[in-house]
Scaffold this active site. Structure first.
Site, mmCIF file in Angstrom:
data_model
loop_
_atom_site.group_PDB
_atom_site.id
_atom_site.type_symbol
_atom_site.label_atom_id
_atom_site.label_comp_id
_atom_site.label_asym_id
_atom_site.label_seq_id
_atom_site.Cartn_x
_atom_site.Cartn_y
_atom_site.Cartn_z
ATOM 1 N N GLU A 90 -13.921 -5.069 -33.496
ATOM 2 C CA GLU A 90 -13.810 -3.613 -33.355
ATOM 3 C C GLU A 90 -13.734 -3.174 -31.893
ATOM 4 O OE1 GLU A 90 -13.410 -1.214 -35.622
ATOM 5 O OE2 GLU A 90 -13.613 -2.470 -37.391
ATOM 6 N N ASP A 107 -12.256 6.662 -33.492
ATOM 7 C CA ASP A 107 -13.229 5.594 -33.713
ATOM 8 C C ASP A 107 -13.821 5.300 -32.340
ATOM 9 O OD1 ASP A 107 -12.327 5.405 -36.349
ATOM 10 O OD2 ASP A 107 -10.989 3.741 -35.920
#
Length: 163
Positions: A90, A107
């Site tokens: 991520e 995000d």
């Protein structure tokens, strides 16, 4: 003669691309390869938005590299190896990493918590600190019935339906 014009045109195009990149607040790196052509690479927000598609920088423009292992150890409800794999894919360990998605949502952080969740886990603010991002990640993990199914990278780690 033609070679001279070609070189000048290449230089002008490069300068135009640099101007466009700078006007969009992109950091750029200009490299000349062995054939004399130019390669431009860019990112935004001090490298925190590697896609260069972020319209703003909710976590700022300075990187904050942290130990993924240390951060994952702060919660005993998930498997250490699963957490490390998710965080690695991520954010690569950058607690200020960010991505703006096609729908306009962001995000952010080590676990790339989506802005649709910020109201429920961080008072509506971007969870850019490691403690806020951890708190949000734990909530999203819980909403997924203690699995990683809400993370886009869960299949890369083989942990979508596990903790």
């Amino acid at each position: 003669m033609i070679r001279s014009y070609s070189r000048k045109l290449t230089t002008l195009v490069t300068l135009l691309l640099i101007t466009i990149a700078l006007s969009n607040s992109l950091e750029i790196l200009v490299e000349t390869n062995t054939t004399g052509t130019y390669n431009l690479t860019g990112s935004k927000c001090g490298g925190n938005c590697p896609s260069g598609r972020c319209s703003s920088c909710p976590c700022g423009s300075s990187k904050s590299m942290v130990s993924i292992s240390s951060m994952c150890k702060q919660f005993s409800g998930w498997k250490q190896s699963s957490c490390e794999c998710i965080a690695k894919h991520e954010s690569g360990g950058n607690a200020h990493a960010m991505l703006q998605n096609g729908d306009g949502s962001f995000d952010v952080g080590l676990w790339q918590v989506n802005s649709r969740n910020w109201a429920s886990c961080s008072g509506g603010k971007a969870p850019c600190s490691t403690s806020a991002n951890l708190a949000c990640a734990k909530k999203v993990f819980g909403w997924g019935r203690n699995t990683w199914k809400y993370w886009a990278t869960c299949s890369k780690c083989g942990v979508c339906n596990s903790n």
